[in-house]
Design a protein around this motif. Structure first.
Motif, PDB file in Angstrom:
ATOM      1  N   LYS A  24       0.854  -1.189   0.000  1.00 22.46           N
ATOM      2  CA  LYS A  24       0.000   0.000   0.000  1.00 22.46           C
ATOM      3  C   LYS A  24       0.889   1.238   0.000  1.00 22.46           C
ATOM      4  CE  LYS A  24      -4.010  -2.037   2.209  1.00 22.46           C
ATOM      5  NZ  LYS A  24      -3.580  -3.393   2.382  1.00 22.46           N
ATOM      6  N   VAL A  25       0.377   2.316  -0.576  1.00 22.14           N
ATOM      7  CA  VAL A  25       1.099   3.587  -0.578  1.00 22.14           C
ATOM      8  C   VAL A  25       0.615   4.406   0.606  1.00 22.14           C
ATOM      9  CG1 VAL A  25       1.451   5.756  -1.810  1.00 22.14           C
ATOM     10  CG2 VAL A  25       1.468   3.607  -3.062  1.00 22.14           C
ATOM     11  N   VAL A  26       1.543   4.845   1.444  1.00 20.35           N
ATOM     12  CA  VAL A  26       1.236   5.745   2.554  1.00 20.35           C
ATOM     13  C   VAL A  26       1.584   7.157   2.092  1.00 20.35           C
ATOM     14  CG1 VAL A  26       1.758   6.351   4.943  1.00 20.35           C
ATOM     15  CG2 VAL A  26       1.647   3.951   4.268  1.00 20.35           C
ATOM     16  N   TYR A  27       0.643   8.058   2.232  1.00 19.25           N
ATOM     17  CA  TYR A  27       0.775   9.425   1.733  1.00 19.25           C
ATOM     18  C   TYR A  27       2.041  10.081   2.288  1.00 19.25           C
ATOM     19  CZ  TYR A  27      -0.750  14.088   0.295  1.00 19.25           C
ATOM     20  OH  TYR A  27      -0.833  15.324  -0.294  1.00 19.25           O
ATOM     21  N   GLU A  37     -17.360   9.443 -14.428  1.00 19.33           N
ATOM     22  CA  GLU A  37     -16.199  10.227 -14.837  1.00 19.33           C
ATOM     23  C   GLU A  37     -15.093  10.144 -13.795  1.00 19.33           C
ATOM     24  OE1 GLU A  37     -17.514  14.205 -15.582  1.00 19.33           O
ATOM     25  OE2 GLU A  37     -18.927  13.568 -17.131  1.00 19.33           O
ATOM     26  N   GLU A  38     -15.467  10.165 -12.502  1.00 23.64           N
ATOM     27  CA  GLU A  38     -14.458  10.087 -11.436  1.00 23.64           C
ATOM     28  C   GLU A  38     -13.715   8.764 -11.492  1.00 23.64           C
ATOM     29  OE1 GLU A  38     -15.839  11.031  -7.531  1.00 23.64           O
ATOM     30  OE2 GLU A  38     -16.937  12.773  -8.243  1.00 23.64           O
ATOM     31  N   VAL A  39     -14.422   7.686 -11.808  1.00 20.45           N
ATOM     32  CA  VAL A  39     -13.781   6.374 -11.884  1.00 20.45           C
ATOM     33  C   VAL A  39     -12.763   6.360 -13.028  1.00 20.45           C
ATOM     34  CG1 VAL A  39     -14.184   3.936 -12.399  1.00 20.45           C
ATOM     35  CG2 VAL A  39     -15.705   5.140 -10.826  1.00 20.45           C
ATOM     36  N   GLN A  40     -13.111   7.008 -14.165  1.00 18.16           N
ATOM     37  CA  GLN A  40     -12.213   7.020 -15.317  1.00 18.16           C
ATOM     38  C   GLN A  40     -10.932   7.798 -15.039  1.00 18.16           C
ATOM     39  OE1 GLN A  40     -14.602   8.556 -18.479  1.00 18.16           O
ATOM     40  NE2 GLN A  40     -15.479   6.572 -18.997  1.00 18.16           N
ATOM     41  N   LYS A  41     -11.029   8.898 -14.287  1.00 14.06           N
ATOM     42  CA  LYS A  41      -9.845   9.712 -14.051  1.00 14.06           C
ATOM     43  C   LYS A  41      -9.142   9.361 -12.748  1.00 14.06           C
ATOM     44  CE  LYS A  41     -12.232  13.620 -11.934  1.00 14.06           C
ATOM     45  NZ  LYS A  41     -12.426  15.032 -11.948  1.00 14.06           N
ATOM     46  N   LYS A  42      -9.240   8.113 -12.342  1.00 10.38           N
ATOM     47  CA  LYS A  42      -8.591   7.647 -11.120  1.00 10.38           C
ATOM     48  C   LYS A  42      -7.078   7.766 -11.278  1.00 10.38           C
ATOM     49  CE  LYS A  42      -8.398   3.693  -8.055  1.00 10.38           C
ATOM     50  NZ  LYS A  42      -8.793   2.320  -7.820  1.00 10.38           N
ATOM     51  N   GLU A  43      -6.439   8.409 -10.307  1.00 11.39           N
ATOM     52  CA  GLU A  43      -5.007   8.640 -10.381  1.00 11.39           C
ATOM     53  C   GLU A  43      -4.263   7.657  -9.493  1.00 11.39           C
ATOM     54  OE1 GLU A  43      -3.471  12.743 -10.572  1.00 11.39           O
ATOM     55  OE2 GLU A  43      -5.502  13.295 -10.001  1.00 11.39           O
ATOM     56  N   ALA A  44      -3.012   7.417  -9.842  1.00 13.05           N
ATOM     57  CA  ALA A  44      -2.158   6.570  -9.012  1.00 13.05           C
ATOM     58  C   ALA A  44      -1.800   7.352  -7.745  1.00 13.05           C
ATOM     59  CB  ALA A  44      -0.907   6.192  -9.773  1.00 13.05           C
ATOM     60  N   PRO A  45      -1.764   6.687  -6.578  1.00 16.31           N
ATOM     61  CA  PRO A  45      -1.460   7.412  -5.346  1.00 16.31           C
ATOM     62  C   PRO A  45      -0.026   7.917  -5.259  1.00 16.31           C
ATOM     63  CG  PRO A  45      -1.710   5.063  -4.917  1.00 16.31           C
ATOM     64  CD  PRO A  45      -2.085   5.295  -6.344  1.00 16.31           C
TER      65      PRO A  45
END
Length: 196
Positions: free
Chosen positions: A27-30, A167-175
């Motif tokens: 997992k990516v931790v911010y 639209e939000e699902v399509q523009k999902k960004e990598a963390p």
């Protein structure tokens, strides 16, 4: 760390290590990086059982292996794909690396037919086209990193419809994304710089 009662028969260290890896591994931790695995537990404090919960709760101090290359570090990966946005690189366990067009060896152009970037290398005999083919090993410098907070947000206002959710699902960004550069001698495809 919460240890459920059915794990009380196991050693406390084993149960805590398993729970930490379940919670953090892959997992990516911010603003920290990509968590790989538990390195060690440095300190265990007293365990408590709270009213209404049969599990034990233990305060744990630990060290974790995290992938977070420093800026200007040089890494070697494989070209995963090429697009107008640049060259997309993978290092096996991490795929969110992009080398934008302005950070390539110049002059560079995108070959639409082959869908690859090409370095137009100038010599006395003329220009040679050096292709950045998919699967080739590439050496690059880390020049920037981007963390995106992907934690869940509450429902938006009543005007949000199902189309905006799609639209939000399509523009999902990598963390967590790394930005690379190969715009200096010695960087780029390994085959460019080795005697073969």
């Amino acid at each position: 760390v919460r240890i459920p009662p059915w794990q009380f028969e196991r050693k406390l260290n084993e149960s805590i290590a398993e729970e930490l890896n379940k919670k953090l591994a892959n997992k990516v931790v911010y603003n920290v990086g990509l968590c790989i695995c538990l390195y060690d537990i440095t300190k265990l404090e007293d365990s408590y059982i709270f009213p209404g919960d049969g599990a034990s709760h233990t305060k744990v101090h630990f060290r974790y292996v995290v992938f977070h290359p420093f800026l200007d570090e040089i890494l070697i990966g494989q070209i995963k794909s090429c697009s107008q946005d640049g060259v997309h690189v993978s290092i096996g366990f991490f795929d969110d690396i992009v080398i934008p067009p302005e950070s390539l060896q110049q002059p560079a152009k995108f070959d639409e037919a082959e869908q690859v970037w090409v370095w137009e290398y100038e010599t006395e005999e003329g220009a040679h086209d050096l292709y950045m083919d998919i699967g080739e090993e590439i050496r690059f410098r880390v020049v920037d990193e981007t963390f995106v907070d992907t934690s869940p947000t509450g429902p938006s206002s009543a005007e949000a419809s199902t189309s905006s959710a799609a639209e939000e699902v399509q523009k999902k960004e990598a963390p967590y994304t790394l930005v690379g550069s190969i715009s200096e001698p010695g960087l780029g495809l390994l085959s460019w710089w080795t005697n073969s």
